[in-house]
Design an enzyme around this catalytic site. Structure first.
Site, mmCIF file in Angstrom:
data_model
loop_
_atom_site.group_PDB
_atom_site.id
_atom_site.type_symbol
_atom_site.label_atom_id
_atom_site.label_comp_id
_atom_site.label_asym_id
_atom_site.label_seq_id
_atom_site.Cartn_x
_atom_site.Cartn_y
_atom_site.Cartn_z
ATOM 1 N N LYS A 210 0.843 -1.195 0.000
ATOM 2 C CA LYS A 210 0.000 0.000 0.000
ATOM 3 C C LYS A 210 0.882 1.250 0.000
ATOM 4 O O LYS A 210 0.694 2.159 -0.790
ATOM 5 C CB LYS A 210 -0.910 -0.033 1.235
ATOM 6 N N GLU A 216 10.466 -4.686 4.695
ATOM 7 C CA GLU A 216 10.556 -6.080 4.247
ATOM 8 C C GLU A 216 10.269 -6.197 2.756
ATOM 9 O O GLU A 216 10.997 -6.852 2.009
ATOM 10 C CB GLU A 216 9.537 -6.956 5.009
ATOM 11 N N GLY A 272 -4.927 -2.097 5.059
ATOM 12 C CA GLY A 272 -4.138 -3.244 4.585
ATOM 13 C C GLY A 272 -4.833 -4.574 4.853
ATOM 14 O O GLY A 272 -4.922 -5.435 3.982
ATOM 15 N N ARG A 273 -5.352 -4.744 6.067
ATOM 16 C CA ARG A 273 -5.957 -6.036 6.425
ATOM 17 C C ARG A 273 -7.354 -6.202 5.846
ATOM 18 O O ARG A 273 -8.002 -7.223 6.070
ATOM 19 C CB ARG A 273 -5.958 -6.204 7.942
ATOM 20 N N GLU A 358 -4.946 -6.887 14.683
ATOM 21 C CA GLU A 358 -4.439 -5.561 14.322
ATOM 22 C C GLU A 358 -5.603 -4.557 14.409
ATOM 23 O O GLU A 358 -5.401 -3.379 14.686
ATOM 24 C CB GLU A 358 -3.814 -5.573 12.918
ATOM 25 N N HIS A 389 -5.531 -33.708 17.320
ATOM 26 C CA HIS A 389 -4.445 -34.561 17.810
ATOM 27 C C HIS A 389 -3.304 -33.738 18.381
ATOM 28 O O HIS A 389 -2.181 -34.210 18.507
ATOM 29 C CB HIS A 389 -3.964 -35.480 16.680
ATOM 30 N N LYS A 509 9.361 -0.768 14.220
ATOM 31 C CA LYS A 509 9.913 -0.403 12.905
ATOM 32 C C LYS A 509 10.987 0.675 13.063
ATOM 33 O O LYS A 509 12.058 0.604 12.471
ATOM 34 C CB LYS A 509 8.810 0.170 12.001
#
Ligand code: F6P
Length: 544
Positions: A210, A216, A272-273, A358, A389, A509
């Site tokens: 965005k 990253e 973003g999410r 978030e 399990h 950050k």
């Protein structure tokens, strides 16, 4: 004089819920079901093609009425309208929150700052469709004229989790002659493993960000460019054929060297999410084709309309959001397990973690006051039956209360002998076992020795929802994601928090940017951190 803001815990419905909780907290689901033979048909709600059975929750009709009263007192209806209208409800960033516009049909009108955004949304969708068709049909070729066979999405957070989840969920509908991979982590291993067996001449990178500034993503994008150019003889003209961008930041895209002709845009009113159905879904469209992508959007839209128009007592996201709040704030449950009995949804819990945590991991209200109640619970999970399990032991017999969301589909996309009946038998059995358990009397009646009996008792009274849908189609996936988006909205609206900002990710950050040169410096840097951070940095520098 401005009226004093009513605190959530001071509201009549909240106070009534506190008193009511004392009355019902020890009621057992065994009793609730015994007292009401129709409970399993009464506490269900169907909407937009999804069926939600919420009868195995620790609630009575009065609980539901009080929760609905709380929603009314908190102005949920007005808050929903404000979102759909394009009001700037993300107040700390002064932004509208309009993921619902991403799936609005052509011809709809949703305005931001006086401008209808729906035509722009469809223009981008059309551009994505044209591009996807060209790549999928082989008309778009790489720099050497070879067909594109591999697509790598580079992005992180919302620019990764939605695309990965959707690709995995819709794999059955994907173009199997193409390879799709996703690189997110700045750990070089992620990139190295993603490309190790690929031919750069056949590989297309989608750089999804965005902001187009995320450390990253930009680090991975630069490594991808180096890798591609190295494999393609160093001609920088190759970038145009092997890199496209998805972003809101045209200036940064151009600075990176990607022609803005090859950029797919979106807008600051898409969080973003909440962006997997924007151009961030380009890898999804490349994988499943434009028609399936349209069906995904139609599913989202159907759930949007349900959320906006259905009365709250028959509104799936509202009911789910209120139940999440009931456990979080009254039973003090700290987590929610999301357990899809569908292998294709294996990344769905990871996707939901960003969406829910978030959004609602906030400690202050919209006016900046500290909340005196817990907000966003921790969401986690794994597909069934695998989880059975592993961690289900703790859900069944541990000391914590963990409300569960079971997700299942009537039809499988891969009929194979009796696999699907066995799978569904397990999901139904788990919610039954959690709710009703096994009493000491039942355990003893089986001939269990007294000393062993306590170990074999299941207390039960563990709550769950079951979401049952016909089949995992693109349309159903859209509905499911929108269901959780709006459940998150419902919770955030009642907690009176900003569910659409994410300031909590900033500090790390900034500190990382300060530490990077300290790790890379040739000469010994002067370190001014705490003694722990200083020694870790020194030790790393010495040993690396
Ligand atoms: O660091 C958190 C975050 O801002 C998320 O909200 C977002 O989805 C992610 O980073 C990626 O951001 P971008 O798409 O701008 O690279």
């Amino acid at each position: 004089m401005t009226p004093a803001i009513q605190s959530l815990t001071g509201r009549p419905a909240w106070k009534a819920l506190e008193a009511h909780f004392q009355k019902v907290r020890d009621l057992h689901l065994r009793q609730l079901f015994a007292d009401d033979q129709e409970r399993g048909e009464r506490f269900v709600v169907e909407g937009a093609g999804l069926y939600l059975d919420y009868s195995k929750n620790r609630i009575t009709s009065e609980t539901v009425s009080l929760l609905l009263q709380l929603a009314d007192e908190c102005g949920l209806r007005d808050k929903i309208e404000a979102m759909f209208r394009g009001d700037k409800i993300n107040i700390t960033e002064n932004r509208a929150v309009l993921h619902v516009a991403l799936r609005a049909p052509e011809g709809a009108t949703i305005t931001v700052d006086g401008q209808n955004v729906v035509p722009e949304v469809h223009a981008v969708l059309d551009k994505m469709a044209t591009f996807s068709e060209r790549v999928r049909s082989g008309v778009w070729t790489g720099h050497t004229g070879k067909r594109i066979r591999n697509v790598i999405n580079i992005g992180i957070g919302g620019s990764d989790l939605g695309p990965v989840m959707a690709y995995e969920a819709l794999k059955r509908y994907s173009e199997r002659s193409m390879t799709f991979r996703f690189v997110s982590n700045v750990d070089g291993t992620d990139f190295a493993e993603a490309v190790q067996d690929l031919d750069p001449a056949e590989t297309l990178f989608i750089v999804s960000s965005k902001t187009f500034t995320t450390l990253e993503t930009m680090t991975n994008a630069h490594s991808a460019r180096d890798w591609a150019l190295k494999g393609l003889g160093g001609d920088t003209k190759a970038v145009a054929k092997h890199f496209v961008a998805v972003s809101t930041n045209a200036a940064k895209v151009s600075e990176f060297g990607i022609d803005t002709e090859n950029m797919f845009g979106f807008w600051d009113w898409v969080g973003g999410r909440y962006s997997m159905d924007s151009a961030i879904g380009l890898s999804t469209m490349l994988a499943v084709g434009p028609d399936n992508f349209k069906a995904l959007l139609a599913g989202f839209h159907e759930m949007d309309e349900h959320f906006r128009t259905a009365p709250f007592e028959r509104n799936l996201p509202v009911i789910m959001g209120l139940l999440a709040l009931w456990y979080n704030d009254f039973f003090k449950a700290e987590t929610v397990a999301v357990l899809p009995y569908e292998q294709y949804l294996k990344r769905f819990p990871a996707y939901l973690q960003q969406l829910t945590m978030e959004s609602n991991g906030k400690h202050v209200t919209l006016d900046g006051a500290a909340t005196d109640y817990a907000t966003g619970p921790i969401y986690w999970g794994e597909p069934g039956t695998n989880g059975q399990h592993s961690f289900y032991q703790l859900i069944h017999q541990g000391t914590r209360l963990i409300p569960c969301d079971f997700i299942a589909f009537v039809k499988t996309l891969n009929p194979l002998g009796s696999h699907h009946d066995i799978l569904l038998a397990n999901v139904f059995a788990q919610s039954e076992a959690l709710a009703f358990g096994k009493t000491p009397e039942q355990v003893k009646a089986e001939g269990t020795p007294d000393w062993l009996a306590p170990h074999r008792v299941f207390e039960g009274n563990r709550p769950s929802n079951t979401i049952l849908t016909q089949e995992l189609t693109p349309n159903a996936l859209g509905k499911l994601v929108a269901l959780y988006e709006h459940s998150v909205f419902t919770q955030g609206a009642i907690w009176n928090i900003d569910s659409f900002d994410q300031w909590g990710v900033e500090l790390g950050k900034v500190l990382a940017q300060r530490i990077i040169p300290e790790l890379e410096s040739k000469t010994e840097p002067e370190l001014n951190h705490d003694s722990s951070t200083n020694s870790l940095i020194r030790r790393y520098r010495k040993l690396k």
